[in-house]
Design a protein around this motif. Structure first.
Motif, PDB file in Angstrom:
ATOM      1  N   PHE A 101     -20.504 -31.332   1.476  1.00  0.00           N
ATOM      2  CA  PHE A 101     -19.255 -31.363   0.725  1.00  0.00           C
ATOM      3  C   PHE A 101     -18.106 -31.323   1.721  1.00  0.00           C
ATOM      4  O   PHE A 101     -18.219 -30.740   2.796  1.00  0.00           O
ATOM      5  CB  PHE A 101     -19.134 -30.133  -0.186  1.00  0.00           C
ATOM      6  CG  PHE A 101     -19.745 -30.300  -1.541  1.00  0.00           C
ATOM      7  CD1 PHE A 101     -18.982 -30.769  -2.600  1.00  0.00           C
ATOM      8  CD2 PHE A 101     -21.076 -29.989  -1.759  1.00  0.00           C
ATOM      9  CE1 PHE A 101     -19.539 -30.935  -3.860  1.00  0.00           C
ATOM     10  CE2 PHE A 101     -21.644 -30.144  -3.013  1.00  0.00           C
ATOM     11  CZ  PHE A 101     -20.876 -30.619  -4.069  1.00  0.00           C
ATOM     12  N   MET A 102     -17.001 -31.937   1.357  1.00  0.00           N
ATOM     13  CA  MET A 102     -15.760 -31.812   2.109  1.00  0.00           C
ATOM     14  C   MET A 102     -14.736 -31.153   1.193  1.00  0.00           C
ATOM     15  O   MET A 102     -14.436 -31.671   0.107  1.00  0.00           O
ATOM     16  CB  MET A 102     -15.272 -33.183   2.581  1.00  0.00           C
ATOM     17  CG  MET A 102     -16.200 -33.828   3.600  1.00  0.00           C
ATOM     18  SD  MET A 102     -15.502 -35.338   4.305  1.00  0.00           S
ATOM     19  CE  MET A 102     -14.057 -34.665   5.135  1.00  0.00           C
ATOM     20  N   LEU A 103     -14.228 -30.008   1.631  1.00  0.00           N
ATOM     21  CA  LEU A 103     -13.315 -29.222   0.814  1.00  0.00           C
ATOM     22  C   LEU A 103     -11.983 -29.061   1.524  1.00  0.00           C
ATOM     23  O   LEU A 103     -11.934 -28.793   2.730  1.00  0.00           O
ATOM     24  CB  LEU A 103     -13.906 -27.838   0.538  1.00  0.00           C
ATOM     25  CG  LEU A 103     -15.298 -27.791  -0.098  1.00  0.00           C
ATOM     26  CD1 LEU A 103     -15.752 -26.348  -0.245  1.00  0.00           C
ATOM     27  CD2 LEU A 103     -15.302 -28.498  -1.439  1.00  0.00           C
ATOM     28  N   GLY A 104     -10.896 -29.210   0.759  1.00  0.00           N
ATOM     29  CA  GLY A 104      -9.561 -29.053   1.315  1.00  0.00           C
ATOM     30  C   GLY A 104      -8.778 -27.972   0.589  1.00  0.00           C
ATOM     31  O   GLY A 104      -9.347 -27.038   0.014  1.00  0.00           O
TER      32      GLY A 104
ATOM     33  N   GLY B 202      -9.077 -32.212  -1.663  1.00  0.00           N
ATOM     34  CA  GLY B 202      -7.858 -31.451  -1.926  1.00  0.00           C
ATOM     35  C   GLY B 202      -7.346 -31.604  -3.341  1.00  0.00           C
ATOM     36  O   GLY B 202      -8.109 -31.901  -4.264  1.00  0.00           O
ATOM     37  N   ARG B 203      -6.049 -31.421  -3.504  1.00  0.00           N
ATOM     38  CA  ARG B 203      -5.443 -31.426  -4.839  1.00  0.00           C
ATOM     39  C   ARG B 203      -4.260 -32.395  -4.852  1.00  0.00           C
ATOM     40  O   ARG B 203      -3.317 -32.235  -4.067  1.00  0.00           O
ATOM     41  CB  ARG B 203      -4.978 -30.009  -5.195  1.00  0.00           C
ATOM     42  CG  ARG B 203      -4.547 -29.818  -6.643  1.00  0.00           C
ATOM     43  CD  ARG B 203      -4.277 -28.337  -6.939  1.00  0.00           C
ATOM     44  NE  ARG B 203      -3.960 -28.129  -8.341  1.00  0.00           N
ATOM     45  CZ  ARG B 203      -4.858 -27.958  -9.293  1.00  0.00           C
ATOM     46  NH1 ARG B 203      -6.140 -27.950  -8.981  1.00  0.00           N
ATOM     47  NH2 ARG B 203      -4.490 -27.770 -10.543  1.00  0.00           N
TER      48      ARG B 203
ATOM     49  N   LYS C 186      -3.521 -29.774   6.935  1.00  0.00           N
ATOM     50  CA  LYS C 186      -4.435 -29.077   6.037  1.00  0.00           C
ATOM     51  C   LYS C 186      -5.799 -28.952   6.707  1.00  0.00           C
ATOM     52  O   LYS C 186      -6.225 -29.847   7.437  1.00  0.00           O
ATOM     53  CB  LYS C 186      -4.592 -29.831   4.706  1.00  0.00           C
ATOM     54  CG  LYS C 186      -3.319 -29.925   3.881  1.00  0.00           C
ATOM     55  CD  LYS C 186      -2.867 -28.555   3.370  1.00  0.00           C
ATOM     56  CE  LYS C 186      -1.579 -28.642   2.567  1.00  0.00           C
ATOM     57  NZ  LYS C 186      -1.122 -27.302   2.121  1.00  0.00           N
ATOM     58  N   THR C 187      -6.484 -27.857   6.438  1.00  0.00           N
ATOM     59  CA  THR C 187      -7.821 -27.651   6.991  1.00  0.00           C
ATOM     60  C   THR C 187      -8.859 -28.206   6.030  1.00  0.00           C
ATOM     61  O   THR C 187      -8.852 -27.899   4.836  1.00  0.00           O
ATOM     62  CB  THR C 187      -8.086 -26.156   7.230  1.00  0.00           C
ATOM     63  OG1 THR C 187      -7.143 -25.664   8.186  1.00  0.00           O
ATOM     64  CG2 THR C 187      -9.497 -25.935   7.762  1.00  0.00           C
TER      65      THR C 187
ATOM     66  N   ALA D 299      -3.709 -33.355  -1.300  1.00  0.00           N
ATOM     67  CA  ALA D 299      -4.863 -34.242  -1.169  1.00  0.00           C
ATOM     68  C   ALA D 299      -4.813 -35.108   0.091  1.00  0.00           C
ATOM     69  O   ALA D 299      -3.747 -35.513   0.552  1.00  0.00           O
ATOM     70  CB  ALA D 299      -4.969 -35.141  -2.400  1.00  0.00           C
ATOM     71  N   LYS D 300      -6.008 -35.368   0.634  1.00  0.00           N
ATOM     72  CA  LYS D 300      -6.191 -36.271   1.767  1.00  0.00           C
ATOM     73  C   LYS D 300      -7.186 -37.352   1.356  1.00  0.00           C
ATOM     74  O   LYS D 300      -8.177 -37.071   0.691  1.00  0.00           O
ATOM     75  CB  LYS D 300      -6.736 -35.524   2.991  1.00  0.00           C
ATOM     76  CG  LYS D 300      -5.900 -34.329   3.446  1.00  0.00           C
ATOM     77  CD  LYS D 300      -4.620 -34.761   4.110  1.00  0.00           C
ATOM     78  CE  LYS D 300      -3.882 -33.560   4.712  1.00  0.00           C
ATOM     79  NZ  LYS D 300      -2.616 -33.929   5.367  1.00  0.00           N
TER      80      LYS D 300
END
Length: 248
Positions: free
Chosen positions: A193-196, A56-57, A99-100, A204-205
């Motif tokens: 990859f893991m994308l948020g 995430g961010r 969040k997904t 962010a997680k």
């Protein structure tokens, strides 16, 4: 034809008598590598040996993308059929609500070096030899085709995560297809990859990595598979040779 039918019946009896009926098995394996890509124009940030990875961010700075991989061919018998796959992770910190988080296959191999970020590890640490970074598959000699990673456009699985705790990405046809492909063609196993959320600041997680000091919090991949029993394989080979000779 009667000879062939009798032979097939005999081989089936042999398989039954040796207990070689295919049965499903379930294994749970830990990750062999994980890392975080920190958005950085110079590719100088990573966290290969850290206890966490990020998705995430954050409140400030660029996006974070997680990477994780498992040893499939070393854990599942060759020729097995993958029935189901699930991934369990522990989320240990969050600065946002629900969040997904998506899993998508990596299209290139990547590395985990000895870099360790300080503090909560969200800012990354200096990249070391072999680390995956925003620019590099292996710091500092090999590069992603696209900065930020070469990522499959197909979502393998997704899950909405909220507060801290354990989460499981349940089996999907695409997760099964990924693992089956990696078993059948080990050279294609580059993990996920893991994308948020990469739009909103503070999304962010943080997930615990394979190096986490608490074993129960480390990533765990559960695979349900059906193997071909060895006696059955031998019987099929024998049957094939008989049929070929008979045809001739």
């Amino acid at each position: 034809m009667p000879i062939i039918r009798h032979t097939m019946s005999a081989l089936l009896l042999v398989a039954l008598s040796t207990g070689s009926i295919a049965q499903a098995s379930v294994i749970a394996i830990g990750a062999i590598k994980d890392n975080t890509l920190y958005e950085d124009a110079a590719g100088t940030l990573s966290n290969g040996a850290g206890q966490r990875f990020f998705v995430g961010r954050p409140g400030s700075g660029g996006n974070r993308r997680g990477l994780i991989a498992f040893d499939i061919v070393g854990s599942v018998p060759a020729g097995a059929t993958i029935n189901s796959v699930s991934l369990r992770l522990n989320m240990s910190n969050t600065s946002a609500g629900d969040k997904t988080i998506e899993l998508r296959a990596s299209l290139q191999d990547w590395g985990q070096g000895t870099s360790i970020a300080s503090g909560g590890e969200g800012g990354g640490g200096p990249s070391t030899l072999g680390d995956a970074t925003w620019l590099h598959t292996f710091y500092n000699t090999s590069f992603w085709t696209t900065p930020g990673g070469d990522i499959s456009p197909t979502v393998s699985a997704s899950l909405t995560v909220g507060g801290v705790g354990l989460y499981t990405w349940a089996s999907t046809p695409q997760l099964v297809a990924n693992v089956q492909s990696w078993l059948d063609t080990p050279s294609s196993n580059f993990g996920w990859f893991m994308l948020g959320d990469e739009i909103n600041n503070g999304s962010a997680k943080r997930f615990d990595s394979r190096e986490n000091v608490t074993p129960a919090n480390r990533p765990l991949l559960t695979i349900d598979y059906t193997a071909i029993p060895e006696p059955a394989i031998a019987s099929l080979v024998l049957l094939g040779s008989i049929l070929i000779r008979r045809k001739r």
